[in-house]
Enzyme design. Structure first.
Site, PDB file in Angstrom:
ATOM      1  N   PRO A  55       0.851  -1.193   0.000  1.00 17.60           N
ATOM      2  CA  PRO A  55       0.000   0.000   0.000  1.00 17.60           C
ATOM      3  C   PRO A  55       0.889   1.246   0.000  1.00 17.60           C
ATOM      4  O   PRO A  55       1.840   1.310   0.784  1.00 17.60           O
ATOM      5  CB  PRO A  55      -0.776  -0.122   1.315  1.00 17.60           C
ATOM      6  CG  PRO A  55       0.027  -1.028   2.187  1.00 17.60           C
ATOM      7  CD  PRO A  55       0.818  -1.924   1.276  1.00 17.60           C
ATOM      8  N   MET A  56       0.608   2.187  -0.874  1.00 17.28           N
ATOM      9  CA  MET A  56       1.385   3.435  -0.888  1.00 17.28           C
ATOM     10  C   MET A  56       0.446   4.613  -1.133  1.00 17.28           C
ATOM     11  O   MET A  56      -0.125   4.751  -2.223  1.00 17.28           O
ATOM     12  CB  MET A  56       2.484   3.379  -1.955  1.00 17.28           C
ATOM     13  CG  MET A  56       3.662   2.511  -1.539  1.00 17.28           C
ATOM     14  SD  MET A  56       4.976   2.516  -2.761  1.00 17.28           S
ATOM     15  CE  MET A  56       4.242   1.522  -4.049  1.00 17.28           C
ATOM     16  N   ALA A  57       0.295   5.432  -0.097  1.00 18.73           N
ATOM     17  CA  ALA A  57      -0.593   6.595  -0.181  1.00 18.73           C
ATOM     18  C   ALA A  57      -0.144   7.496  -1.326  1.00 18.73           C
ATOM     19  O   ALA A  57       1.049   7.767  -1.477  1.00 18.73           O
ATOM     20  CB  ALA A  57      -0.560   7.346   1.142  1.00 18.73           C
TER      21      ALA A  57
ATOM     22  N   GLN B 185      -6.723  -1.391   3.210  1.00 25.22           N
ATOM     23  CA  GLN B 185      -5.998  -1.084   4.445  1.00 25.22           C
ATOM     24  C   GLN B 185      -6.645   0.087   5.178  1.00 25.22           C
ATOM     25  O   GLN B 185      -6.901   1.130   4.577  1.00 25.22           O
ATOM     26  CB  GLN B 185      -4.540  -0.741   4.155  1.00 25.22           C
ATOM     27  CG  GLN B 185      -3.740  -0.666   5.456  1.00 25.22           C
ATOM     28  CD  GLN B 185      -2.328  -0.165   5.268  1.00 25.22           C
ATOM     29  OE1 GLN B 185      -2.118   0.958   4.822  1.00 25.22           O
ATOM     30  NE2 GLN B 185      -1.354  -0.972   5.622  1.00 25.22           N
TER      31      GLN B 185
ATOM     32  N   CYS C  79       2.564   3.439   9.656  1.00 21.36           N
ATOM     33  CA  CYS C  79       2.753   4.790   9.133  1.00 21.36           C
ATOM     34  C   CYS C  79       3.515   5.662  10.145  1.00 21.36           C
ATOM     35  O   CYS C  79       3.144   5.751  11.317  1.00 21.36           O
ATOM     36  CB  CYS C  79       1.418   5.440   8.782  1.00 21.36           C
ATOM     37  SG  CYS C  79       1.688   7.040   7.999  1.00 21.36           S
TER      38      CYS C  79
ATOM     39  N   LYS D 125      -0.097  -4.928   9.059  1.00 19.48           N
ATOM     40  CA  LYS D 125       1.200  -4.564   8.486  1.00 19.48           C
ATOM     41  C   LYS D 125       1.911  -3.666   9.489  1.00 19.48           C
ATOM     42  O   LYS D 125       1.377  -2.616   9.874  1.00 19.48           O
ATOM     43  CB  LYS D 125       0.990  -3.834   7.155  1.00 19.48           C
ATOM     44  CG  LYS D 125       2.282  -3.346   6.508  1.00 19.48           C
ATOM     45  CD  LYS D 125       2.027  -2.905   5.082  1.00 19.48           C
ATOM     46  CE  LYS D 125       3.276  -2.369   4.410  1.00 19.48           C
ATOM     47  NZ  LYS D 125       3.675  -1.039   4.888  1.00 19.48           N
TER      48      LYS D 125
ATOM     49  N   GLY E  39      10.519  -4.535   2.458  1.00 19.03           N
ATOM     50  CA  GLY E  39      11.589  -3.580   2.730  1.00 19.03           C
ATOM     51  C   GLY E  39      12.826  -3.805   1.902  1.00 19.03           C
ATOM     52  O   GLY E  39      13.483  -4.841   2.002  1.00 19.03           O
ATOM     53  N   ASP E  40      13.111  -2.813   1.036  1.00 17.97           N
ATOM     54  CA  ASP E  40      14.355  -2.781   0.269  1.00 17.97           C
ATOM     55  C   ASP E  40      14.484  -3.898  -0.766  1.00 17.97           C
ATOM     56  O   ASP E  40      15.598  -4.309  -1.095  1.00 17.97           O
ATOM     57  CB  ASP E  40      15.580  -2.808   1.201  1.00 17.97           C
ATOM     58  CG  ASP E  40      15.626  -1.579   2.106  1.00 17.97           C
ATOM     59  OD1 ASP E  40      14.816  -0.650   1.891  1.00 17.97           O
ATOM     60  OD2 ASP E  40      16.459  -1.551   3.027  1.00 17.97           O
TER      61      ASP E  40
ATOM     62  N   ARG F 186       8.436   0.760  -3.031  1.00 14.04           N
ATOM     63  CA  ARG F 186       9.008   1.821  -3.858  1.00 14.04           C
ATOM     64  C   ARG F 186       9.535   1.370  -5.207  1.00 14.04           C
ATOM     65  O   ARG F 186       9.622   2.182  -6.136  1.00 14.04           O
ATOM     66  CB  ARG F 186      10.112   2.535  -3.064  1.00 14.04           C
ATOM     67  CG  ARG F 186       9.555   3.334  -1.899  1.00 14.04           C
ATOM     68  CD  ARG F 186      10.634   3.713  -0.925  1.00 14.04           C
ATOM     69  NE  ARG F 186      11.200   2.535  -0.286  1.00 14.04           N
ATOM     70  CZ  ARG F 186      12.289   2.550   0.476  1.00 14.04           C
ATOM     71  NH1 ARG F 186      12.928   3.682   0.668  1.00 14.04           N
ATOM     72  NH2 ARG F 186      12.728   1.441   1.034  1.00 14.04           N
TER      73      ARG F 186
HETATM   74  C1  LIG Z   1       4.973   7.167  -0.848  1.00 20.55           C
HETATM   75  C2  LIG Z   1       4.753   6.051   0.125  1.00 20.55           C
HETATM   76  C3  LIG Z   1       3.486   5.861   0.658  1.00 20.55           C
HETATM   77  C4  LIG Z   1       3.256   4.815   1.566  1.00 20.55           C
HETATM   78  N1  LIG Z   1       1.994   4.621   2.048  1.00 20.55           N
HETATM   79  C5  LIG Z   1       1.741   3.540   2.859  1.00 20.55           C
HETATM   80  C6  LIG Z   1       0.415   3.233   3.284  1.00 20.55           C
HETATM   81  O1  LIG Z   1      -0.558   3.902   2.929  1.00 20.55           O
HETATM   82  N2  LIG Z   1       0.258   2.161   4.105  1.00 20.55           N
HETATM   83  C7  LIG Z   1       1.312   1.376   4.523  1.00 20.55           C
HETATM   84  O2  LIG Z   1       1.116   0.398   5.249  1.00 20.55           O
HETATM   85  N3  LIG Z   1       2.565   1.649   4.108  1.00 20.55           N
HETATM   86  C8  LIG Z   1       2.794   2.685   3.284  1.00 20.55           C
HETATM   87  N4  LIG Z   1       4.062   2.903   2.817  1.00 20.55           N
HETATM   88  C9  LIG Z   1       5.141   1.957   3.184  1.00 20.55           C
HETATM   89  C10 LIG Z   1       5.259   0.848   2.134  1.00 20.55           C
HETATM   90  O3  LIG Z   1       4.077   0.087   2.050  1.00 20.55           O
HETATM   91  C11 LIG Z   1       6.432  -0.102   2.452  1.00 20.55           C
HETATM   92  O4  LIG Z   1       6.213  -0.703   3.701  1.00 20.55           O
HETATM   93  C12 LIG Z   1       7.770   0.637   2.489  1.00 20.55           C
HETATM   94  O5  LIG Z   1       7.902   1.527   1.406  1.00 20.55           O
HETATM   95  C13 LIG Z   1       8.954  -0.370   2.487  1.00 20.55           C
HETATM   96  O6  LIG Z   1       8.924  -1.176   1.336  1.00 20.55           O
HETATM   97  P1  LIG Z   1       9.870  -0.883   0.047  1.00 20.55           P
HETATM   98  O7  LIG Z   1      11.291  -0.852   0.530  1.00 20.55           O
HETATM   99  O8  LIG Z   1       9.583  -2.023  -0.888  1.00 20.55           O
HETATM  100  O9  LIG Z   1       9.451   0.446  -0.487  1.00 20.55           O
HETATM  101  C14 LIG Z   1       4.320   3.960   1.940  1.00 20.55           C
HETATM  102  C15 LIG Z   1       5.587   4.161   1.383  1.00 20.55           C
HETATM  103  C16 LIG Z   1       5.812   5.172   0.487  1.00 20.55           C
HETATM  104  C17 LIG Z   1       7.174   5.334  -0.105  1.00 20.55           C
END
Ligand SMILES: Cc1cc2nc3c(=O)[nH]c(=O)nc-3n(C[C@H](O)[C@H](O)[C@H](O)COP(=O)(O)O)c2cc1C
Length: 336
Positions: free
Chosen positions: A21-23, A76, A106, A144, A206-207, A230
């Site tokens: 999930p990414m806002a 979520q 968050c 999460k 993560g990463d 990301r």
């Molecule tokens: C722009 C942005 C928005 C995010 N929004 C949420 C969200 O709404 N809910 C959530 O649980 N995590 C959110 N995250 C966290 C991601 O879901 C994820 O846990 C975090 O980026 C680590 O994973 P990655 O390394 O693959 O990016 C957000 C991350 C980013 C970068």
């Protein structure tokens, strides 16, 4: 084969690759766009405020719009008031979502006051929230988490056990603390600790920026599914590449023509949906996506000054009509 399939009761993730999930990013258009590219077994909505849902806030309702093509899909929610979260979860079930997920990660100041990673500091309240949601819905309920508030307060294993005891059916772990934000590295060893401590499925996050990272995550933690955040907007082929890598041992990089089709398709979808803020999303996506394209800065500049979605599409068409080459894709800039 890692991450081939995962069932959370009746919901089957095939493969067990999840779009995080990414806002501001994972709206219905982006989710369908990723889904159509293949290799993604579960998508999730952006987080939605339980308080906003109960007030029938327009924005919350928009966040919860989805199409059948997006299944299986998890919604979520976030909040801190047990009764309101339970009611919001019930609404999620009534809307037909396949699963409901609770955000405990968050780090934003505004959010930690009323949920998100702030709840990692109040486990008794968290227990009440888990029970409230569990009692309110029949669909699978997942959570999460981040690893804790700070390095001195790592609670991942404790929260995972509490979740399992409360009937939560899977847990996604992003092993950074709230204070860490997005700095440093994700401590995958905490995912392994959680995996060794509970029987419910553990989703590693993560990463993970390329398929080899997912393989290493699996080898180091034994997690049941991988969640990608990301890397998705900078390399939307990531899920397809993961599936190819695990099934055939190798994967291909997109060609210039692929890149053109991809950006064109996403923009076309945004323009057709006429979603609010489409032009802003186009600009945002251009800045992530064109970093790997030669003369990409030129396209970015032109897109930034456009006023209408159609104008952006014409700019992209004109740009790719000329010769382009593709150095490696850029890293997604982490938010503060
Ligand atoms: C722009 C942005 C928005 C995010 N929004 C949420 C969200 O709404 N809910 C959530 O649980 N995590 C959110 N995250 C966290 C991601 O879901 C994820 O846990 C975090 O980026 C680590 O994973 P990655 O390394 O693959 O990016 C957000 C991350 C980013 C970068």
């Amino acid at each position: 084969m890692p991450f081939e399939e995962l069932s959370i009761r009746k919901v089957t993730l095939r493969p067990a690759h999840i779009l995080a999930p990414m806002a501001g990013i994972t709206d219905t258009v982006f989710r369908r766009f990723i889904k159509r590219l293949g290799g993604c077994g579960l998508i999730m909505t952006e987080f939605v405020s339980s308080e906003g849902m109960l007030r029938r806030n327009l924005k919350s309702e928009r966040f919860l719009y989805y199409t059948e093509e997006e299944r299986p899909i998890s919604a979520q929610i976030f909040g801190a008031e047990p009764a309101h979260l339970a009611e919001a979860a019930r609404m999620i079930e009534d809307l037909g979502f396949d699963m409901v997920d609770l955000n405990l990660g968050c780090p934003a100041k505004k959010v930690v006051k009323c949920g998100g990673s702030g709840l990692l500091r109040d486990l008794p309240l968290l227990g009440r929230i888990f029970h409230g949601i569990r009692g309110a819905v029949k669909i699978p309920f997942t959570v999460k988490i981040r690893s804790g508030w700070s390095d001195e307060e790592i609670v991942a294993v404790e929260v995972a056990k509490l979740a399992e005891d409360s009937g939560v059916e899977a847990i996604a772990v992003h092993p950074r603390t709230r204070l860490q934000g997005f700095s440093g590295r994700a401590r995958w060893e905490l995912i392994r600790e959680v995996k060794q401590s509970v029987g419910i499925p553990v989703i590693g996050n993560g990463d993970v920026h390329k398929p080899e990272d997912a393989r290493a995550l699996f080898d180091q933690t034994g997690c049941d599914a991988v969640m990608i955040g990301r890397a998705a907007p900078t390399n939307p082929w990531m899920f397809r590449q993961l599936a190819d890598y695990f099934s055939a041992g190798h994967y291909t990089e997109p060609t210039d023509a692929d890149r053109y089709r991809l950006i064109r398709t996403y923009y076309q979808m945004l323009a057709e949906e006429e979603i609010p803020g489409a032009i802003g999303k186009m600009k945002q996506f251009a800045s992530w996506f064109t970093h790997g394209v030669r003369n990409g800065a030129d396209l970015r500049r032109r897109v930034q000054s456009a006023n209408h979605p159609r104008e952006v599409i014409t700019l992209v068409d004109d740009f790719f009509a000329g010769p382009v080459t593709s150095p490696p894709l850029a890293e997604f800039p982490a938010p503060l």
